[in-house]
Design a protein around this motif. Structure first.
Motif, PDB file in Angstrom:
ATOM      1  N   TYR A  11       0.749  -1.161   0.081  1.00  0.00           N
ATOM      2  CA  TYR A  11       0.125   0.003  -0.054  1.00  0.00           C
ATOM      3  C   TYR A  11       0.848   1.284   0.067  1.00  0.00           C
ATOM      4  CZ  TYR A  11      -3.218  -3.587   1.708  1.00  0.00           C
ATOM      5  OH  TYR A  11      -4.040  -4.647   1.581  1.00  0.00           O
ATOM      6  N   THR A  12       0.331   2.382  -0.411  1.00  0.00           N
ATOM      7  CA  THR A  12       0.991   3.585  -0.432  1.00  0.00           C
ATOM      8  C   THR A  12       1.449   3.909   0.970  1.00  0.00           C
ATOM      9  OG1 THR A  12      -0.304   4.493  -2.258  1.00  0.00           O
ATOM     10  CG2 THR A  12       0.721   6.026  -0.771  1.00  0.00           C
ATOM     11  N   ALA A  13       0.617   3.570   2.116  1.00  0.00           N
ATOM     12  CA  ALA A  13       1.126   4.004   3.569  1.00  0.00           C
ATOM     13  C   ALA A  13       2.499   3.061   3.887  1.00  0.00           C
ATOM     14  CB  ALA A  13      -0.375   3.347   4.570  1.00  0.00           C
ATOM     15  N   ASP A  14       2.766   1.956   2.945  1.00  0.00           N
ATOM     16  CA  ASP A  14       3.836   1.352   3.355  1.00  0.00           C
ATOM     17  C   ASP A  14       5.114   1.976   2.656  1.00  0.00           C
ATOM     18  OD1 ASP A  14       2.724  -0.823   4.494  1.00  0.00           O
ATOM     19  OD2 ASP A  14       2.259  -1.943   2.756  1.00  0.00           O
ATOM     20  N   ILE A  15       5.107   2.746   2.105  1.00  0.00           N
ATOM     21  CA  ILE A  15       6.338   3.712   1.200  1.00  0.00           C
ATOM     22  C   ILE A  15       6.804   4.280   2.356  1.00  0.00           C
ATOM     23  CG2 ILE A  15       7.063   5.176  -0.383  1.00  0.00           C
ATOM     24  CD1 ILE A  15       4.492   4.390  -1.940  1.00  0.00           C
ATOM     25  N   THR A  16       8.177   4.125   2.516  1.00  0.00           N
ATOM     26  CA  THR A  16       8.825   4.648   3.477  1.00  0.00           C
ATOM     27  C   THR A  16      10.045   5.936   2.800  1.00  0.00           C
ATOM     28  OG1 THR A  16      10.927   3.032   3.573  1.00  0.00           O
ATOM     29  CG2 THR A  16       8.954   3.015   5.126  1.00  0.00           C
ATOM     30  N   VAL A  17      10.564   6.353   3.529  1.00  0.00           N
ATOM     31  CA  VAL A  17      11.726   7.272   3.066  1.00  0.00           C
ATOM     32  C   VAL A  17      12.956   6.622   2.664  1.00  0.00           C
ATOM     33  CG1 VAL A  17      13.551   9.103   3.818  1.00  0.00           C
ATOM     34  CG2 VAL A  17      11.044   9.364   4.496  1.00  0.00           C
ATOM     35  N   GLU A  18      13.214   5.612   3.465  1.00  0.00           N
ATOM     36  CA  GLU A  18      14.253   4.537   2.760  1.00  0.00           C
ATOM     37  C   GLU A  18      13.838   4.077   1.632  1.00  0.00           C
ATOM     38  OE1 GLU A  18      14.766   1.206   5.509  1.00  0.00           O
ATOM     39  OE2 GLU A  18      16.812   0.582   4.736  1.00  0.00           O
ATOM     40  N   ASP A  19      12.771   3.729   1.045  1.00  0.00           N
ATOM     41  CA  ASP A  19      12.416   3.112  -0.046  1.00  0.00           C
ATOM     42  C   ASP A  19      12.643   4.306  -1.123  1.00  0.00           C
ATOM     43  OD1 ASP A  19      11.185   0.542   0.758  1.00  0.00           O
ATOM     44  OD2 ASP A  19       9.408   1.550   1.371  1.00  0.00           O
ATOM     45  N   ILE A  20      12.261   5.388  -0.856  1.00  0.00           N
ATOM     46  CA  ILE A  20      12.450   6.271  -1.763  1.00  0.00           C
ATOM     47  C   ILE A  20      13.842   6.626  -1.996  1.00  0.00           C
ATOM     48  CG2 ILE A  20      12.139   8.742  -2.251  1.00  0.00           C
ATOM     49  CD1 ILE A  20       9.209   8.492  -0.650  1.00  0.00           C
ATOM     50  N   ASP A  21      14.491   6.853  -0.976  1.00  0.00           N
ATOM     51  CA  ASP A  21      16.047   7.117  -1.136  1.00  0.00           C
ATOM     52  C   ASP A  21      16.598   5.827  -1.877  1.00  0.00           C
ATOM     53  OD1 ASP A  21      15.497   9.607  -0.050  1.00  0.00           O
ATOM     54  OD2 ASP A  21      16.518   8.902   2.015  1.00  0.00           O
ATOM     55  N   GLY A  22      16.270   4.670  -1.533  1.00  0.00           N
ATOM     56  CA  GLY A  22      16.937   3.526  -2.050  1.00  0.00           C
ATOM     57  C   GLY A  22      16.726   3.370  -3.553  1.00  0.00           C
ATOM     58  N   LEU A  23      15.592   3.738  -4.052  1.00  0.00           N
ATOM     59  CA  LEU A  23      15.147   3.670  -5.499  1.00  0.00           C
ATOM     60  C   LEU A  23      15.878   4.832  -6.136  1.00  0.00           C
ATOM     61  CD1 LEU A  23      13.518   2.300  -7.741  1.00  0.00           C
ATOM     62  CD2 LEU A  23      11.690   3.558  -7.157  1.00  0.00           C
ATOM     63  N   ALA A  24      15.740   6.023  -5.619  1.00  0.00           N
ATOM     64  CA  ALA A  24      16.365   7.260  -6.199  1.00  0.00           C
ATOM     65  C   ALA A  24      17.820   7.003  -6.422  1.00  0.00           C
ATOM     66  CB  ALA A  24      16.329   8.328  -5.341  1.00  0.00           C
ATOM     67  N   GLY A  25      18.644   6.342  -5.231  1.00  0.00           N
ATOM     68  CA  GLY A  25      20.099   5.696  -5.288  1.00  0.00           C
ATOM     69  C   GLY A  25      20.255   4.936  -6.425  1.00  0.00           C
ATOM     70  N   PHE A  26      19.376   3.878  -6.608  1.00  0.00           N
ATOM     71  CA  PHE A  26      19.554   2.844  -7.424  1.00  0.00           C
ATOM     72  C   PHE A  26      19.637   3.420  -8.943  1.00  0.00           C
ATOM     73  CE2 PHE A  26      17.271   0.032 -10.640  1.00  0.00           C
ATOM     74  CZ  PHE A  26      18.235  -1.026 -10.581  1.00  0.00           C
ATOM     75  N   ILE A  27      18.716   4.325  -9.160  1.00  0.00           N
ATOM     76  CA  ILE A  27      18.736   5.076 -10.396  1.00  0.00           C
ATOM     77  C   ILE A  27      20.010   5.842 -10.743  1.00  0.00           C
ATOM     78  CG2 ILE A  27      17.466   6.965 -11.910  1.00  0.00           C
ATOM     79  CD1 ILE A  27      14.625   6.192 -10.137  1.00  0.00           C
ATOM     80  N   GLU A  28      20.318   6.664  -9.539  1.00  0.00           N
ATOM     81  CA  GLU A  28      21.424   7.507  -9.753  1.00  0.00           C
ATOM     82  C   GLU A  28      22.845   6.559 -10.274  1.00  0.00           C
ATOM     83  OE1 GLU A  28      22.083  10.875  -9.924  1.00  0.00           O
ATOM     84  OE2 GLU A  28      19.796  11.175  -9.742  1.00  0.00           O
TER      85      GLU A  28
END
Length: 165
Positions: A11-28
């Motif tokens: 769920y959207t409620a499960d998204i954390t800052v760690e998920d966002i930063d992790g995905l952004a880091g992966f892309i970078e």
């Protein structure tokens, strides 16, 4: 990301800052590889510098999406703290069970924020989609969420865990 294996994102409620930063880091990290490949002689067939421009544009886009998603998460956390600190709940502010417009407004704003977070998350996933086959891609966490399809379930799980929604 941490070494801790977390359950799959549902769920959207499960998204954390760690998920966002992790995905952004992966892309970078992928963008860095794109830039390096574009800089090598005989690398891409694109005109000189175009690969670097694409990488730069993707990097700026991911940075903007990440910043917006972190901002929404911060606002949601603030709302959750505010709600825990004295929201009227299902009864009216006077305890009579009447309709409280302030609670309705809060719920609508919360829902709008959740929808915005879901959209931002989907945009980040779209940016990473080309590399989703790589082993570093966390297929359990970095996938589409079930926005508000089962918000009541997410609320129940948070409550069971002793967390404030």
């Amino acid at each position: 990301m941490t070494d801790i294996r977390r359950p799959a994102l549902r769920y959207t409620a499960d998204i954390t800052v760690e998920d966002i930063d992790g995905l952004a880091g992966f892309i970078e990290r992928r963008v860095v590889l794109l830039r390096e490949a574009a800089a090598r002689p005989g690398g891409e067939e694109a005109p000189v510098g175009e690969g670097a421009l694409v990488g730069e544009a993707l990097s700026h886009t991911v940075t903007a999406l990440t910043g917006s998603a972190r901002e929404v998460l911060g606002t949601l956390a603030g709302h959750a703290a505010e709600s825990a600190g004295g929201a009227a709940g299902p009864t009216g502010a006077d305890g009579s069970g009447g309709h409280d417009p302030q609670v309705t407004s809060f719920d609508e704003e919360f829902e709008e924020l959740m929808a915005r977070l879901s959209r931002l998350w989907r945009y980040l996933l779209t940016a990473a989609e080309a590399w989703s086959h790589l082993p570093e891609y966390d297929v359990l966490r970095w996938r589409l969420d079930g926005h508000l399809d089962a918000e009541h379930e997410a609320r129940a799980r948070w409550s069971e865990a002793g967390q404030v929604w």
